[in-house]
Design a protein around this motif. Sequence first.
Motif, PDB file in Angstrom:
ATOM      1  N   PHE A  41      49.420  47.788  42.306  1.00 33.47           N
ATOM      2  CA  PHE A  41      48.871  46.812  43.293  1.00 33.47           C
ATOM      3  C   PHE A  41      50.035  46.048  43.745  1.00 33.47           C
ATOM      4  O   PHE A  41      50.941  45.714  43.135  1.00 33.47           O
ATOM      5  N   GLU A  42      49.723  45.472  44.753  1.00 32.76           N
ATOM      6  CA  GLU A  42      50.571  44.636  45.419  1.00 32.76           C
ATOM      7  C   GLU A  42      50.761  42.898  44.805  1.00 32.76           C
ATOM      8  O   GLU A  42      49.446  42.786  44.180  1.00 32.76           O
ATOM      9  N   SER A  43      51.693  42.463  44.664  1.00 31.14           N
ATOM     10  CA  SER A  43      51.799  41.075  44.082  1.00 31.14           C
ATOM     11  C   SER A  43      51.839  40.033  45.025  1.00 31.14           C
ATOM     12  O   SER A  43      52.090  40.175  46.323  1.00 31.14           O
TER      13      SER A  43
ATOM     14  N   CYS B 152      45.034  46.296  35.402  1.00 34.27           N
ATOM     15  CA  CYS B 152      45.114  45.819  36.726  1.00 34.27           C
ATOM     16  C   CYS B 152      43.791  45.681  37.540  1.00 34.27           C
ATOM     17  O   CYS B 152      43.978  45.301  38.943  1.00 34.27           O
TER      18      CYS B 152
ATOM     19  N   ASN C  88      44.004  43.532  43.034  1.00 37.84           N
ATOM     20  CA  ASN C  88      44.311  43.753  44.377  1.00 37.84           C
ATOM     21  C   ASN C  88      43.286  43.006  45.175  1.00 37.84           C
ATOM     22  O   ASN C  88      43.803  42.312  46.140  1.00 37.84           O
ATOM     23  N   GLU C  89      42.050  43.044  45.107  1.00 34.06           N
ATOM     24  CA  GLU C  89      41.098  41.944  45.427  1.00 34.06           C
ATOM     25  C   GLU C  89      41.495  40.654  45.583  1.00 34.06           C
ATOM     26  O   GLU C  89      41.218  39.771  46.388  1.00 34.06           O
TER      27      GLU C  89
END
Length: 205
Positions: free
Chosen positions: A9-11, A191, A195-196
């Motif tokens: 996921f992006e941070s 995780c 993301n959301e």
Amino acid sequence: EKMEKKRKFESLPLEFLNKAYKNKVEDKSKYSEFLIAGKSNVGKSSLINSLFKKKIVLTSKTPGKTNTLSFINNSRLSFSIVDSPGYGFANRPDKEIKLWEKMMQDYISKSNNIKHFFLLIDSEHGVSELDEGMLKLASFKEIPISIIFTKCDKLLLNNDTYKLRIAEVKKSMIIGKTLSNFIFFTSVKSCSGLNELIAFIIFNI
């Protein structure tokens, strides 16, 4: 079914970060503040570290380690993630706990910088009376609220469980005379839901 397997996921952006600690309200900040609150051991620090994909704040299994407001500031995007002392059980003297409670009440009731209030709730236990008290305080100030259920990997989250937790939240929102259209089911281990949540924060900066 069990929670989905761990995925990438992006941070939240790490560049231009700095930390500040405060025990009183200072209304001079130009940052949009995203307050993260919840009972002791609900997983606030672990969630914050997962959002940044880095150990930003200390984690501990001992309740009461966070004893002040911790502002994680991003100067480029002008936002702050605010870590706060947990309420409920804490391994600290009653006098110190009362000071934390007053600090939180002052911050929520007096600060004009809180962009959004994230209330963390342990998915195993659901909404408590203490959680409802925090909802009332935030809704009185008309701060936008979202619920984040934590530790969802510990449950077999079938439709009945989801419906039960959502029903609890809706009931509490009526009590608090406020409304949240966003409920996040998260797990820092798998995780899931992160993301959301990251996208929601970035969109609302």
